[in-house]
Design an enzyme around this catalytic site. Structure first.
Site, PDB file in Angstrom:
ATOM      1  N   GLY B  27       0.725  -1.274   0.025  1.00  0.00           N
ATOM      2  CA  GLY B  27      -0.029  -0.168   0.028  1.00  0.00           C
ATOM      3  C   GLY B  27       0.820   1.034  -0.008  1.00  0.00           C
ATOM      4  O   GLY B  27       2.129   1.338  -0.416  1.00  0.00           O
ATOM      5  N   LEU B  29       0.379   3.748  -2.030  1.00  0.00           N
ATOM      6  CA  LEU B  29       0.945   3.668  -3.515  1.00  0.00           C
ATOM      7  C   LEU B  29       1.512   4.851  -4.040  1.00  0.00           C
ATOM      8  O   LEU B  29       0.804   5.956  -3.635  1.00  0.00           O
ATOM      9  CB  LEU B  29      -0.324   3.102  -4.291  1.00  0.00           C
ATOM     10  CG  LEU B  29      -0.818   1.869  -3.904  1.00  0.00           C
ATOM     11  CD1 LEU B  29      -2.054   1.202  -4.840  1.00  0.00           C
ATOM     12  CD2 LEU B  29       0.007   0.493  -3.879  1.00  0.00           C
ATOM     13  N   HIS B  30       2.387   5.141  -4.865  1.00  0.00           N
ATOM     14  CA  HIS B  30       2.895   6.018  -5.557  1.00  0.00           C
ATOM     15  C   HIS B  30       3.122   5.748  -6.900  1.00  0.00           C
ATOM     16  O   HIS B  30       2.531   4.457  -7.360  1.00  0.00           O
ATOM     17  CB  HIS B  30       4.241   6.672  -5.023  1.00  0.00           C
ATOM     18  CG  HIS B  30       5.221   5.301  -4.632  1.00  0.00           C
ATOM     19  ND1 HIS B  30       5.719   4.637  -5.615  1.00  0.00           N
ATOM     20  CD2 HIS B  30       5.769   4.762  -3.707  1.00  0.00           C
ATOM     21  CE1 HIS B  30       6.733   3.792  -5.202  1.00  0.00           C
ATOM     22  NE2 HIS B  30       6.720   3.826  -4.110  1.00  0.00           N
ATOM     23  N   HIS B  33       4.357   2.194  -7.889  1.00  0.00           N
ATOM     24  CA  HIS B  33       3.327   0.968  -7.985  1.00  0.00           C
ATOM     25  C   HIS B  33       2.469   1.012  -9.225  1.00  0.00           C
ATOM     26  O   HIS B  33       2.033   0.095  -9.786  1.00  0.00           O
ATOM     27  CB  HIS B  33       2.749   1.297  -6.617  1.00  0.00           C
ATOM     28  CG  HIS B  33       3.445   1.168  -5.333  1.00  0.00           C
ATOM     29  ND1 HIS B  33       3.610   1.992  -4.518  1.00  0.00           N
ATOM     30  CD2 HIS B  33       3.758  -0.098  -4.550  1.00  0.00           C
ATOM     31  CE1 HIS B  33       4.147   1.654  -3.428  1.00  0.00           C
ATOM     32  NE2 HIS B  33       4.416   0.483  -3.493  1.00  0.00           N
ATOM     33  N   LYS B 145      13.224  -1.415  -8.369  1.00  0.00           N
ATOM     34  CA  LYS B 145      13.486  -0.769  -7.300  1.00  0.00           C
ATOM     35  C   LYS B 145      14.213  -1.702  -6.168  1.00  0.00           C
ATOM     36  O   LYS B 145      15.096  -1.357  -5.404  1.00  0.00           O
ATOM     37  CB  LYS B 145      12.311   0.286  -6.688  1.00  0.00           C
ATOM     38  CG  LYS B 145      12.480   0.694  -5.409  1.00  0.00           C
ATOM     39  CD  LYS B 145      13.506   1.791  -5.236  1.00  0.00           C
ATOM     40  CE  LYS B 145      13.429   2.585  -3.994  1.00  0.00           C
ATOM     41  NZ  LYS B 145      12.924   1.916  -2.655  1.00  0.00           N
ATOM     42  N   ASP B 146      13.505  -2.812  -5.766  1.00  0.00           N
ATOM     43  CA  ASP B 146      13.585  -3.771  -4.963  1.00  0.00           C
ATOM     44  C   ASP B 146      14.426  -4.743  -5.759  1.00  0.00           C
ATOM     45  O   ASP B 146      13.846  -5.969  -5.951  1.00  0.00           O
ATOM     46  CB  ASP B 146      12.528  -4.037  -4.129  1.00  0.00           C
ATOM     47  CG  ASP B 146      12.131  -3.159  -3.256  1.00  0.00           C
ATOM     48  OD1 ASP B 146      12.439  -2.932  -2.245  1.00  0.00           O
ATOM     49  OD2 ASP B 146      10.717  -2.597  -3.563  1.00  0.00           O
ATOM     50  N   GLN B 149      14.988  -8.556  -4.268  1.00  0.00           N
ATOM     51  CA  GLN B 149      13.621  -9.060  -4.121  1.00  0.00           C
ATOM     52  C   GLN B 149      13.142  -9.655  -5.223  1.00  0.00           C
ATOM     53  O   GLN B 149      12.826 -10.763  -5.240  1.00  0.00           O
ATOM     54  CB  GLN B 149      12.680  -8.091  -3.439  1.00  0.00           C
ATOM     55  CG  GLN B 149      11.318  -8.444  -3.532  1.00  0.00           C
ATOM     56  CD  GLN B 149      10.441  -7.485  -2.763  1.00  0.00           C
ATOM     57  OE1 GLN B 149      10.213  -7.315  -1.575  1.00  0.00           O
ATOM     58  NE2 GLN B 149       9.607  -6.734  -3.834  1.00  0.00           N
ATOM     59  N   VAL B 172      10.734   4.045 -11.023  1.00  0.00           N
ATOM     60  CA  VAL B 172      10.152   5.353 -11.268  1.00  0.00           C
ATOM     61  C   VAL B 172      10.756   6.440 -10.452  1.00  0.00           C
ATOM     62  O   VAL B 172      10.984   6.062  -9.248  1.00  0.00           O
ATOM     63  CB  VAL B 172       8.458   5.401 -11.179  1.00  0.00           C
ATOM     64  CG1 VAL B 172       8.097   7.008 -11.528  1.00  0.00           C
ATOM     65  CG2 VAL B 172       7.912   4.675 -12.109  1.00  0.00           C
ATOM     66  N   SER B 181       9.519   5.865  -3.265  1.00  0.00           N
ATOM     67  CA  SER B 181       9.456   5.053  -2.297  1.00  0.00           C
ATOM     68  C   SER B 181       8.647   5.486  -1.083  1.00  0.00           C
ATOM     69  O   SER B 181       8.480   6.547  -0.905  1.00  0.00           O
ATOM     70  CB  SER B 181      10.790   4.556  -1.649  1.00  0.00           C
ATOM     71  OG  SER B 181      10.551   3.991  -0.294  1.00  0.00           O
TER      72      SER B 181
END
Lengths: 278, 278
Positions: B27, B29-30, B33, B145-146, B149, B172, B181
């Site tokens: 959640g 969200l930006h 996402h 970004k991750d 992961q 982004v 983030s």
């Protein structure tokens, strides 16, 4: 019946199926396996039987190399039952690289079989999870003969939110009560005579409890002595709660007695469910 | 758009979908996402966005409690994008009992983020596996970004034979280069000014390498000093092989530089892919 050896072909073939049951086996099929297959066939339009001797569930000193491999006979038996698909992958297909992702299991996996076969359930869990992801069955069948394995697979299904019903199949026994097992083929003629004492001993405890003897720890100890007298080297005899597989006490009603031991170089296991009337 | 909070309803709803993409989020969200959501929409008929702040991937001292929760705004944004389903479970729905089945991860999970956030990837892996089993998507989107992961989720997909394509979405950035983030919201105004130095430093290394400076270890050390000068407490700056995330050397061509550090109480990460021309 189709015999499929690679994952990609299996996935393509299964796309047209709307209801799939999986019976994971290590082959060397006997009537115990076949009864699981028949159970699967009652619950799905397409039954997949996998045959794979999974190295990861054998400890280095265990019987991976001599485990009986009888694929031709196995496939013949499955064809006679009307099975749709046998999945027969080799090690490279399932473990193309070292299996670095593994499962950490609940503490109960370190008891009973897990205590005497460290790493066994970890090996079982990862191959079953991989097979589930490959076959994507709606139902998977596991035998009560491997009671702790069944317990852990049910728990895995719940805890990983697997969209699969884990169904239990009853143990099939020889006339003298011995649970059918691929490892029975290791027994000499005289060991085969001794072998039924595992069932008989468990059954005796079951009768005692159902007749009102609730000294559970004492019953366990006596059963161990009884089996030892019959030439067994006992690993454990344990009266557990059916729901948790933790040690039972007399306030529990749904019990299971589990036993494991050796005749010479052969290790056998068995269990019986028991209703304790308060 | 449907907001579904329980597993059973979600499964029933998804039965009629033939092509599902999952975007797992925590959640808040930006635009980062949202770009993953748009990627998902290009590849599936039904996009499911999950929102769940997963306690298991936070260490006890980390920011689980203060992690920003903005579900109303999040749902509004997703509705504007035309998302079909938001999955918004609570902890009891996903962890009704303590999560005893967990995943053991490859050694690379103990490096970089894993070294500074022990248990982080174990928490990520189990929630993602559970969400995969609940949603059964055909595609799942993770942001670059991750990066580590994403790497581990791709590896998990391969090693567990998941029937899911793991797709990567680009990072982004704000105008000054800072990767978007949720944790950027923790920054004070002056920290927000300092924050872009992480990107700038990584970008500077990327330029140096692409211009022919192949002293990888020296470039890492200089970048750390540079960031420290800008007020950062650096966790790591590491030039790794893109394919394995092991330390790169000058015979590798596909690199990634990863960095992590602190501005006050806020920890930020970033990375850039680099092509090393031999």
């Amino acid at each position: 019946m189709e015999i499929i050896t690679d994952i990609a072909s299996l996935r393509t073939r299964l796309k047209r199926e709307s209801s799939i049951a999986l019976v994971p086996t290590m082959g060397n099929l006997h009537q115990g396996h076949l009864s699981l297959v028949q159970l699967a066939q009652q619950h799905a339009g397409c039954t997949v039987v996998s045959i794979f001797v999974n190295r990861l569930q054998f400890a280095p000193h265990e019987d991976f190399d001599r485990y009986p491999r009888t694929q031709t006979t196995d496939c013949h038996l499955l064809e006679q039952l009307g099975v749709e698909i046998v999945f027969l992958p080799d090690e490279k297909e399932l473990y193309p690289v070292p299996q670095e992702f593994q499962l950490l299991l609940p503490a109960v996996a370190d008891t009973l079989e897990g205590q005497f076969r460290p790493g066994f359930f970890r090996g079982v869990a990862i191959i079953v999870l991989k097979l589930f992801n490959i076959v994507q069955p709606h139902i998977a069948i596991f035998g009560k003969k491997d009671y702790q394995q069944l317990h852990l697979m049910q728990k895995m299904g719940q805890q990983l939110n697997l969209p699969i019903e884990i169904m239990a199949g009853e143990t099939v026994r020889a006339e003298d009560g011995l649970a059918l097992s691929s490892r029975n083929s290791y027994l000499s003629e005289s060991q085969r005579q001794q072998a039924s004492h595992l069932f008989r001993t468990l059954f005796h405890v079951k009768q005692k409890i159902e007749q009102g003897d609730h000294n559970l720890r004492l019953l366990e100890e006596r059963a161990k002595c009884e089996l030892a007298k019959q030439g067994w080297k006992v690993d454990y005899i344990a009266l557990q709660q059916r729901k948790t597989l933790l040690p039972a006490n007399t306030s529990d009603t749904d019990l299971v007695i589990l036993g494991a031991g050796w005749l010479g170089q052969t290790r056998l296991i068995d269990n019986l469910e028991i209703a304790l009337t308060l």
